[in-house]
Scaffold this motif. Structure first.
Motif, PDB file in Angstrom:
ATOM      1  N   GLN A   8      -0.423  16.540  -7.107  1.00 25.45           N
ATOM      2  CA  GLN A   8      -1.106  15.263  -7.330  1.00 25.45           C
ATOM      3  C   GLN A   8      -0.837  14.441  -5.945  1.00 25.45           C
ATOM      4  OE1 GLN A   8       0.785  13.249 -10.564  1.00 25.45           O
ATOM      5  NE2 GLN A   8      -0.490  14.044 -12.150  1.00 25.45           N
ATOM      6  N   ASN A   9      -2.009  13.883  -5.723  1.00 21.67           N
ATOM      7  CA  ASN A   9      -2.075  12.908  -4.672  1.00 21.67           C
ATOM      8  C   ASN A   9      -2.508  11.550  -5.235  1.00 21.67           C
ATOM      9  OD1 ASN A   9      -1.824  14.600  -1.905  1.00 21.67           O
ATOM     10  ND2 ASN A   9      -3.071  15.538  -2.973  1.00 21.67           N
ATOM     11  N   ILE A  10      -1.733  10.299  -4.951  1.00 19.30           N
ATOM     12  CA  ILE A  10      -1.922   9.079  -5.591  1.00 19.30           C
ATOM     13  C   ILE A  10      -1.886   8.041  -4.389  1.00 19.30           C
ATOM     14  CG2 ILE A  10      -1.205   7.458  -7.315  1.00 19.30           C
ATOM     15  CD1 ILE A  10       0.067   9.326  -8.856  1.00 19.30           C
ATOM     16  N   SER A  30      -1.242 -11.165 -10.555  1.00 13.60           N
ATOM     17  CA  SER A  30      -1.165  -9.600  -9.689  1.00 13.60           C
ATOM     18  C   SER A  30      -2.272  -8.799 -10.078  1.00 13.60           C
ATOM     19  CB  SER A  30       0.076  -8.952 -10.165  1.00 13.60           C
ATOM     20  OG  SER A  30      -0.119  -8.817 -11.269  1.00 13.60           O
ATOM     21  N   PHE A  31      -2.930  -8.049  -9.228  1.00 11.00           N
ATOM     22  CA  PHE A  31      -3.895  -7.039  -9.285  1.00 11.00           C
ATOM     23  C   PHE A  31      -3.704  -5.857  -8.339  1.00 11.00           C
ATOM     24  CE2 PHE A  31      -5.379 -10.109  -6.624  1.00 11.00           C
ATOM     25  CZ  PHE A  31      -5.981  -9.777  -5.426  1.00 11.00           C
ATOM     26  N   GLY A  32      -4.488  -4.878  -8.559  1.00 14.25           N
ATOM     27  CA  GLY A  32      -4.451  -3.578  -7.794  1.00 14.25           C
ATOM     28  C   GLY A  32      -5.445  -2.566  -8.283  1.00 14.25           C
ATOM     29  N   ALA A  33      -5.441  -1.333  -7.547  1.00  7.81           N
ATOM     30  CA  ALA A  33      -6.115  -0.453  -7.595  1.00  7.81           C
ATOM     31  C   ALA A  33      -5.466   0.802  -7.339  1.00  7.81           C
ATOM     32  CB  ALA A  33      -7.374  -0.592  -6.679  1.00  7.81           C
ATOM     33  N   GLU A  34      -5.937   1.934  -7.973  1.00 10.82           N
ATOM     34  CA  GLU A  34      -5.263   3.314  -7.958  1.00 10.82           C
ATOM     35  C   GLU A  34      -6.437   4.342  -7.598  1.00 10.82           C
ATOM     36  OE1 GLU A  34      -1.463   4.757 -10.109  1.00 10.82           O
ATOM     37  OE2 GLU A  34      -3.338   5.908 -10.962  1.00 10.82           O
ATOM     38  N   ALA A  35      -6.096   5.402  -6.948  1.00  3.78           N
ATOM     39  CA  ALA A  35      -6.995   6.501  -6.889  1.00  3.78           C
ATOM     40  C   ALA A  35      -6.045   7.666  -6.729  1.00  3.78           C
ATOM     41  CB  ALA A  35      -7.783   6.552  -5.350  1.00  3.78           C
ATOM     42  N   ARG A  36      -6.334   8.746  -7.702  1.00  2.00           N
ATOM     43  CA  ARG A  36      -5.481   9.749  -8.198  1.00  2.00           C
ATOM     44  C   ARG A  36      -6.564  11.183  -7.973  1.00  2.00           C
ATOM     45  NH1 ARG A  36      -2.519   8.695 -12.760  1.00  2.00           N
ATOM     46  NH2 ARG A  36      -4.309   9.166 -14.286  1.00  2.00           N
ATOM     47  N   ASN A  37      -5.730  12.174  -7.304  1.00  3.46           N
ATOM     48  CA  ASN A  37      -6.563  13.632  -7.288  1.00  3.46           C
ATOM     49  C   ASN A  37      -5.540  14.196  -7.934  1.00  3.46           C
ATOM     50  OD1 ASN A  37      -6.417  16.053  -5.532  1.00  3.46           O
ATOM     51  ND2 ASN A  37      -8.571  15.748  -5.999  1.00  3.46           N
ATOM     52  N   GLU A  38      -5.781  15.054  -8.743  1.00  2.00           N
ATOM     53  CA  GLU A  38      -5.012  16.039  -9.522  1.00  2.00           C
ATOM     54  C   GLU A  38      -5.449  17.487  -9.234  1.00  2.00           C
ATOM     55  OE1 GLU A  38      -3.536  14.719 -13.578  1.00  2.00           O
ATOM     56  OE2 GLU A  38      -5.386  13.318 -13.315  1.00  2.00           O
ATOM     57  N   ASP A  60     -10.695  13.737 -10.303  1.00  2.00           N
ATOM     58  CA  ASP A  60     -10.369  12.653  -9.656  1.00  2.00           C
ATOM     59  C   ASP A  60     -10.595  11.573 -10.934  1.00  2.00           C
ATOM     60  OD1 ASP A  60     -10.064  13.649  -6.924  1.00  2.00           O
ATOM     61  OD2 ASP A  60     -12.293  14.236  -7.278  1.00  2.00           O
ATOM     62  N   SER A  61      -9.691  10.764 -10.547  1.00  2.00           N
ATOM     63  CA  SER A  61      -9.768   9.299 -11.188  1.00  2.00           C
ATOM     64  C   SER A  61      -9.375   8.110 -10.573  1.00  2.00           C
ATOM     65  CB  SER A  61      -8.746   9.484 -12.325  1.00  2.00           C
ATOM     66  OG  SER A  61      -7.549   9.791 -12.097  1.00  2.00           O
ATOM     67  N   LYS A  62      -9.960   6.891 -10.929  1.00  2.00           N
ATOM     68  CA  LYS A  62      -9.529   5.792 -10.306  1.00  2.00           C
ATOM     69  C   LYS A  62      -9.377   4.789 -11.549  1.00  2.00           C
ATOM     70  CE  LYS A  62     -14.341   4.969  -9.467  1.00  2.00           C
ATOM     71  NZ  LYS A  62     -14.753   6.473  -9.917  1.00  2.00           N
ATOM     72  N   LEU A  66       1.056  -1.076   0.118  1.00  2.00           N
ATOM     73  CA  LEU A  66       0.037  -0.127   0.041  1.00  2.00           C
ATOM     74  C   LEU A  66       0.974   1.208   0.017  1.00  2.00           C
ATOM     75  CD1 LEU A  66      -2.763   1.237   0.129  1.00  2.00           C
ATOM     76  CD2 LEU A  66      -2.761   1.295   2.718  1.00  2.00           C
ATOM     77  N   GLY A  67       0.784   2.041  -1.011  1.00  2.00           N
ATOM     78  CA  GLY A  67       1.570   3.154  -1.179  1.00  2.00           C
ATOM     79  C   GLY A  67       0.907   4.491  -1.283  1.00  2.00           C
ATOM     80  N   TYR A  68       1.455   5.388  -0.948  1.00  2.00           N
ATOM     81  CA  TYR A  68       1.242   6.906  -1.111  1.00  2.00           C
ATOM     82  C   TYR A  68       2.089   7.849  -1.826  1.00  2.00           C
ATOM     83  CZ  TYR A  68      -0.425  11.920  -0.176  1.00  2.00           C
ATOM     84  OH  TYR A  68      -0.546  13.085  -0.194  1.00  2.00           O
ATOM     85  N   ASN A  69       1.744   8.537  -2.888  1.00  2.00           N
ATOM     86  CA  ASN A  69       2.818   9.338  -3.597  1.00  2.00           C
ATOM     87  C   ASN A  69       2.052  10.736  -3.831  1.00  2.00           C
ATOM     88  OD1 ASN A  69       4.423  10.571  -5.590  1.00  2.00           O
ATOM     89  ND2 ASN A  69       4.746   8.753  -6.267  1.00  2.00           N
ATOM     90  N   TYR A  70       2.851  11.638  -3.172  1.00  2.00           N
ATOM     91  CA  TYR A  70       2.436  13.197  -3.177  1.00  2.00           C
ATOM     92  C   TYR A  70       3.566  13.925  -4.109  1.00  2.00           C
ATOM     93  CZ  TYR A  70       1.963  18.029  -1.519  1.00  2.00           C
ATOM     94  OH  TYR A  70       2.058  19.589  -1.614  1.00  2.00           O
ATOM     95  N   GLY A  71       3.172  14.737  -4.988  1.00  3.27           N
ATOM     96  CA  GLY A  71       3.892  15.433  -5.776  1.00  3.27           C
ATOM     97  C   GLY A  71       3.252  16.970  -5.792  1.00  3.27           C
TER      98      GLY A  71
END
Length: 484
Positions: free
Chosen positions: A67-69, A89-97, A137-139, A29-34
């Motif tokens: 960006q928050n991911i 493998s599988f996964g999900a992503e939520a992104r706010n720009e 927002d995108s997912k 589980l990861g969080y990326n802020y730019g």
């Protein structure tokens, strides 16, 4: 000559946790802020609309991207009776720009006298009416499967589904395979589709710039309009759509000895509805249309558009060799790239540009040439790094192929010759934690060919901005590094 100065502040944070369960599942589980904040100013200029009392330096405003991911990735191996376990493998992503365009000081954009252009010459500031704050927002979700079907043959498949709150949803996928003829020779191939929504900046950015067009000594005040704006649509703009792509690659992997590794990859990338900047639309009819919309002192406009499709074909060849010496090692690298991009479709010219006497092309010869000839078709890299316990010495040389500019006046076409650049650096480790580096990029102070007189605006701009290595000459730097 007005200058366009900027100060860029860039921040990022990446953090996460990972682990595995008793059932063999691996998770992360990861969080990326730019964050990037760009402050713009124009010194050594004037706002002629203000008159003799105009300041000579202006704060023009700022551009800000955030960006928050958040990512969740899960994988596990299964025994399906093949040569090796299968990896699911599988996964999900939520992104706010977020993207903000903040206004500058009043004088940077003011136009109190409509008989003169408003704003700072060179680069006008952002007025409140063209500024704003935007977000989306995108997912997305994905799944992939990789397996070694035999000792020699492996393959994989992946699919991804994305949903944007402003552009709807789209699925894309990838298939890959690798076959090892021997331990020294292998063949690999990939086919994949892609999807890219227009960035917030491409959708909403607008500004006024002083632009010199080839062969014309009089400057133009060109305004960039959002494609969704009424003024851009009066010039035939349409709301931006996502780009879609389909790519293929075929590669050969060679390892004749343990120290020598060579790869050869050929590829083709087709992009539909590619986002590009339109031509600079200028002329008396353009000025008249702008003034009818209440915009004075601007004699040209442009906007982002999906009006073209492109095809890029190329080949990459990379070889590395490590030469082990008594108390040191020498790493040698050679790389070659050939890439050619062609415009395969240009949408029909908007009827708006053929009406009211405009007679303009949305995508003209200048923009086509920028895409097809504005980047080197070939690039060669040769390098060597000598490593000892305390020292690292590096020498690299790069050859950038020729580029060309194609103004609307074909008599001003110009080709800029290929150039060689040399970079050197030396690093010393006085201990386990410290590294001291001194280096120079373009140490031989190489410059691109100068513009012809017609392309240099009577000598004011001696170098083309198409140069792949800029026109700043040699760059010397020092660096101190500490790690623990």
């Amino acid at each position: 000559l007005p200058e366009i100065n900027n100060i860029s502040k860039d921040r990022s944070i990446v953090a996460g946790v990972k682990g595995h369960t008793a059932g063999g599942w691996n998770w992360g589980l990861g969080y990326n802020y730019g964050y990037n904040h760009l402050v713009l100013s124009t010194p050594n200029t004037i706002n002629t609309s203000i008159g003799a009392s105009s300041p000579t330096s202006f704060y023009d405003g700022a551009l800000e991207t955030t960006q928050n991911i958040v990512n969740l990735d899960v994988s596990r191996q299964f025994d399906w009776g093949l040569a090796y376990p299968v990896t699911l493998s599988f996964g999900a992503e939520a992104r706010n720009e977020k993207w903000n365009q903040s206004p500058g000081e009043y004088g940077s954009y003011a136009q109190p006298n409509l008989a003169f252009p408003g704003g700072a010459q060179g680069f006008g500031g952002f007025a409140p009416q063209v500024s704003g704050a935007y977000r989306r927002d995108s997912k997305g979700v994905y799944a992939g499967l990789e397996a070694d079907f035999t000792e020699k043959f492996s393959g994989g498949a992946a699919v991804r589904y994305e949903d944007y709150d402003d552009f709807g949803s789209q699925a894309s996928g990838k298939l890959s395979a690798r076959y090892a003829f021997t331990d020294a020779v292998a063949l690999r191939a990939t086919v994949s589709s892609g999807f890219r929504a227009p960035s917030l900046a491409q959708q909403y950015f607008q500004t006024i710039s002083t632009v010199y067009l080839p062969g014309i000594t009089t400057p133009f005040e060109i305004r960039t309009f959002p494609a969704s704006s009424a003024i851009a649509q009066a010039f035939g703009a349409e709301a931006l759509q996502p780009e879609e792509s389909l790519s293929y690659s075929l590669g050969l992997v060679l390892q004749p000895t343990s120290n020598l590794y060579v790869t050869v990859d050929a590829y083709q990338i087709d992009v539909d509805d590619r986002i590009a900047l339109s031509s600079n639309l200028t002329g008396d009819a353009v000025r008249g249309l702008l003034e009818s919309q209440g915009i004075f002192g601007v004699n040209g406009g442009r906007y982002f558009t999906n009006a073209i499709d492109t095809r890029t074909r190329g080949v990459d060849v990379v070889g590395t060799y490590r030469w082990d010496l008594a108390n040191s090692s020498l790493d040698l690298t050679a790389g070659y790239n050939y890439t050619k991009t062609e415009v395969t479709r240009i949408a029909d010219n908007p009827t708006e540009l053929e009406a009211i006497g405009l007679n303009l092309e949305r995508i003209d010869r200048v923009e086509i040439g920028r895409i097809e000839q504005g980047f080197p078709r070939n690039k060669l890299l040769l390098g060597g790094t000598w490593n000892t316990q305390d020292w690292t010495l590096a020498l690299n040389t790069t050859r950038y192929g020729s580029v060309a500019t194609t103004p609307n006046n074909a008599a001003l076409d110009q080709t800029y010759d290929a150039k060689w650049l040399v970079d050197v650096s030396a690093s010393y480790k006085p201990g386990d934690n410290w590294t001291l580096t001194l280096g120079a990029d373009n140490v031989l102070n190489e410059y691109p060919d100068e513009n012809s007189f017609g392309n240099s605006t009577s000598g004011q701009f001696p170098y083309s901005n198409l140069s792949p290595f800029g026109f700043g000459g040699a760059f010397v730097y020092g660096k101190i590094g500490y790690k623990w």
